[in-house]
Design an enzyme around this catalytic site. Structure first.
Site, PDB file in Angstrom:
ATOM      1  N   HIS A   6     122.192  93.395  13.329  1.00 54.21           N
ATOM      2  CA  HIS A   6     120.777  93.814  12.616  1.00 54.21           C
ATOM      3  C   HIS A   6     120.349  92.690  11.867  1.00 54.21           C
ATOM      4  O   HIS A   6     120.242  91.769  10.673  1.00 54.21           O
ATOM      5  CB  HIS A   6     121.078  94.843  11.356  1.00 54.21           C
ATOM      6  CG  HIS A   6     120.582  95.371  10.595  1.00 54.21           C
ATOM      7  ND1 HIS A   6     120.519  95.465   9.188  1.00 54.21           N
ATOM      8  CD2 HIS A   6     119.319  95.972  11.042  1.00 54.21           C
ATOM      9  CE1 HIS A   6     118.670  96.067   9.011  1.00 54.21           C
ATOM     10  NE2 HIS A   6     118.477  95.997   9.662  1.00 54.21           N
ATOM     11  N   ASN A  22     120.405  96.688   3.119  1.00 48.40           N
ATOM     12  CA  ASN A  22     118.860  98.256   3.164  1.00 48.40           C
ATOM     13  C   ASN A  22     120.004  98.762   1.718  1.00 48.40           C
ATOM     14  O   ASN A  22     118.630  99.251   0.857  1.00 48.40           O
ATOM     15  CB  ASN A  22     119.587  98.483   3.889  1.00 48.40           C
ATOM     16  CG  ASN A  22     117.605  98.055   5.229  1.00 48.40           C
ATOM     17  OD1 ASN A  22     117.152  96.827   4.380  1.00 48.40           O
ATOM     18  ND2 ASN A  22     118.630  98.817   6.685  1.00 48.40           N
TER      19      ASN A  22
HETATM   20  N1  LIG Z   1     111.170  97.550  12.614  1.00 47.25           N
HETATM   21  C1  LIG Z   1     112.067  97.181  11.808  1.00 47.25           C
HETATM   22  O1  LIG Z   1     111.566  96.460  10.138  1.00 47.25           O
HETATM   23  C2  LIG Z   1     113.155  97.063  11.913  1.00 47.25           C
HETATM   24  C3  LIG Z   1     113.742  96.065  11.234  1.00 47.25           C
HETATM   25  C4  LIG Z   1     115.254  95.454  11.684  1.00 47.25           C
HETATM   26  C5  LIG Z   1     116.064  96.425  13.069  1.00 47.25           C
HETATM   27  N2  LIG Z   1     115.195  97.733  13.164  1.00 47.25           N
HETATM   28  C6  LIG Z   1     116.039  98.250  14.357  1.00 47.25           C
HETATM   29  O2  LIG Z   1     115.378  98.558  15.388  1.00 47.25           O
HETATM   30  C7  LIG Z   1     115.224  98.728  16.658  1.00 47.25           C
HETATM   31  C8  LIG Z   1     113.814  99.396  16.997  1.00 47.25           C
HETATM   32  O3  LIG Z   1     112.574  99.232  15.756  1.00 47.25           O
HETATM   33  P1  LIG Z   1     111.033  98.656  15.769  1.00 47.25           P
HETATM   34  O4  LIG Z   1     110.748  98.958  15.215  1.00 47.25           O
HETATM   35  O5  LIG Z   1     111.838  97.654  17.027  1.00 47.25           O
HETATM   36  O6  LIG Z   1     110.748  99.965  17.291  1.00 47.25           O
HETATM   37  P2  LIG Z   1     109.473 100.165  17.903  1.00 47.25           P
HETATM   38  O7  LIG Z   1     109.231 101.565  17.780  1.00 47.25           O
HETATM   39  O8  LIG Z   1     108.185  98.592  17.787  1.00 47.25           O
HETATM   40  O9  LIG Z   1     110.256  99.872  19.510  1.00 47.25           O
HETATM   41  C9  LIG Z   1     111.166 100.863  19.859  1.00 47.25           C
HETATM   42  C10 LIG Z   1     110.432 100.241  21.135  1.00 47.25           C
HETATM   43  O10 LIG Z   1     111.925 100.830  21.684  1.00 47.25           O
HETATM   44  C11 LIG Z   1     111.208 101.639  23.386  1.00 47.25           C
HETATM   45  N3  LIG Z   1     112.283 101.932  24.359  1.00 47.25           N
HETATM   46  C12 LIG Z   1     112.291 103.694  23.703  1.00 47.25           C
HETATM   47  N4  LIG Z   1     112.918 104.185  24.443  1.00 47.25           N
HETATM   48  C13 LIG Z   1     113.465 103.858  25.233  1.00 47.25           C
HETATM   49  C14 LIG Z   1     114.629 103.918  26.350  1.00 47.25           C
HETATM   50  N5  LIG Z   1     115.180 104.462  26.353  1.00 47.25           N
HETATM   51  N6  LIG Z   1     115.033 102.442  26.791  1.00 47.25           N
HETATM   52  C15 LIG Z   1     114.058 101.468  26.188  1.00 47.25           C
HETATM   53  N7  LIG Z   1     113.217 100.813  25.669  1.00 47.25           N
HETATM   54  C16 LIG Z   1     113.371 102.687  24.730  1.00 47.25           C
HETATM   55  C17 LIG Z   1     109.899 101.618  23.300  1.00 47.25           C
HETATM   56  O11 LIG Z   1     109.024 102.170  24.344  1.00 47.25           O
HETATM   57  C18 LIG Z   1     109.148 101.006  22.248  1.00 47.25           C
HETATM   58  O12 LIG Z   1     108.867  99.629  22.509  1.00 47.25           O
HETATM   59  C19 LIG Z   1     115.210 100.241  15.508  1.00 47.25           C
HETATM   60  O13 LIG Z   1     116.753 100.808  16.006  1.00 47.25           O
HETATM   61  C20 LIG Z   1     115.448 100.329  14.349  1.00 47.25           C
HETATM   62  O14 LIG Z   1     116.175 100.959  13.447  1.00 47.25           O
HETATM   63  C21 LIG Z   1     113.989  97.607  13.079  1.00 47.25           C
END
Ligand SMILES: NC(=O)c1ccc[n+]([C@@H]2O[C@H](COP(=O)([O-])OP(=O)(O)OC[C@H]3O[C@@H](n4cnc5c(N)ncnc54)[C@H](O)[C@@H]3O)[C@@H](O)[C@H]2O)c1
Length: 297
Positions: free
Chosen positions: A144, A195
């Site tokens: 994470h 978190n």
């Molecule tokens: N944003 C944050 O602050 C944060 C922090 C830590 C962890 N996360 C985790 O990271 C992950 C991504 O979050 P994010 O904020 O980057 O989301 P985001 O919405 O910016 O990006 C997600 C991406 O996944 C792509 N996607 C969707 N389905 C897909 C598939 N089947 N195969 C490949 N790509 C696919 C989408 O096109 C998109 O570009 C989540 O699990 C979230 O919980 C987010």
């Protein structure tokens, strides 16, 4: 035990997180592939990476040759089989939906070599909810990162019920190679470390506000001045987006049905009005003024 060799790194999901996690791999000197189902998103992600890492060159923190070398190590594709084949380590950073993640892991299991480790960057979904979608449960874990990964050093590495020790150690090693500071969770628990702690602070802050003990700006001030936190809990909620906190609380409330888990009225009112924090210019604070001023009801 010998170090797990990572020559080829793959990231799937090129959103806010995945794009920068892949960039970290390339900056660490590892051949990296970045995958997304959306070609437009990959283009946007690479433009963002250019902008972010370009600043390091402007500030004299790296040379333009080093920058170009890093970008030459970062290949992009919208074909998951191509991205995963030959990868030693994969980080999944697709949307936070269990069914999508399980499907992605099943596909990764088909396309990545048998020795490859598959890690999820999920914030809340634990690897034991995903690992059985693969035939390599011991090689699945949570890794994470924090937003923005190019800046935030912490990485939580979490051993799920079936994660082998060697898998967790390899994830710790990769994080260090990327210049991050990993911590190891010996067992999984929703929300991991950060978190959970954040939620505890934030829940108490809402409780104090709703009980009429102090204003939100004074609660923020107390945390800044008394705990040396750079931002108070309401400033931080504005920064991450009030809808994010609201949705996370609603999800917990739906699961537990406990009144104390329901989003606080001061949060719900703002979300209903569309005042979502910094991104809309108004949340607990009004960002049209400098410095931002506390809003009323
Ligand atoms: N944003 C944050 O602050 C944060 C922090 C830590 C962890 N996360 C985790 O990271 C992950 C991504 O979050 P994010 O904020 O980057 O989301 P985001 O919405 O910016 O990006 C997600 C991406 O996944 C792509 N996607 C969707 N389905 C897909 C598939 N089947 N195969 C490949 N790509 C696919 C989408 O096109 C998109 O570009 C989540 O699990 C979230 O919980 C987010």
């Amino acid at each position: 035990m010998s170090e797990f060799e990572i020559e080829t790194f793959c990231v799937t999901g090129a959103g806010q997180m995945g794009s920068q996690i892949a960039m970290l791999g390339a900056l660490a000197g590892i051949e990296t592939r970045l995958h997304d189902i959306s070609a437009e998103q990959i283009e946007r992600a690479m433009a963002q990476n250019r902008k972010h890492v370009g600043r390091r060159v402007e500030k004299g923190k790296m040379s333009s040759e080093e920058l170009e070398a890093a970008f030459s190590r970062l290949k992009t594709t919208d074909d998951l089989a191509e991205a995963a084949s030959g990868a030693d380590f994969v980080v999944e950073a697709v949307v936070e939906k269990l069914d999508v993640k399980r499907e992605v892991f099943a596909q990764l299991d088909r396309h990545a070599p048998a020795h490859a480790i598959l890690a999820s960057n999920s914030s809340y979904l634990m690897s034991s909810e995903i690992a059985d979608a693969t035939s390599r449960r011991g090689k699945v874990c949570n890794m994470h990162f924090f937003y923005p990964p190019l800046v935030m050093r912490l990485v939580e590495v979490v051993r799920g019920e079936t994660t082998e020790e060697a898998t967790a150690l390899a994830a710790m090693g990769l994080a260090r190679r990327m210049g991050r500071e990993p911590v190891l969770l010996h067992k999984e628990m929703p929300g991991f470390l950060v978190n959970r702690i954040l939620r505890a602070i934030s829940n108490e802050a809402y409780f104090l506000l709703e009980s009429g003990v102090a204003s939100f700006e004074d609660i923020d001030k107390a945390c800044r001045q008394g705990l040396n936190h750079p931002l108070g809990p309401f400033q931080l909620s504005d920064f991450s987006g009030l809808d994010i906190g609201y949705n996370a609380r609603m999800e917990i409330y739906r699961r537990t049905g406990r009144e104390e888990d329901r989003p606080a009225p001061s949060l719900a009112r703002r979300v209903e009005r569309g005042d979502l924090g910094r991104k809309t210019g108004r949340g607990f604070y009004d960002y049209s003024t400098d410095p931002p001023t506390p809003t009323g009801e």
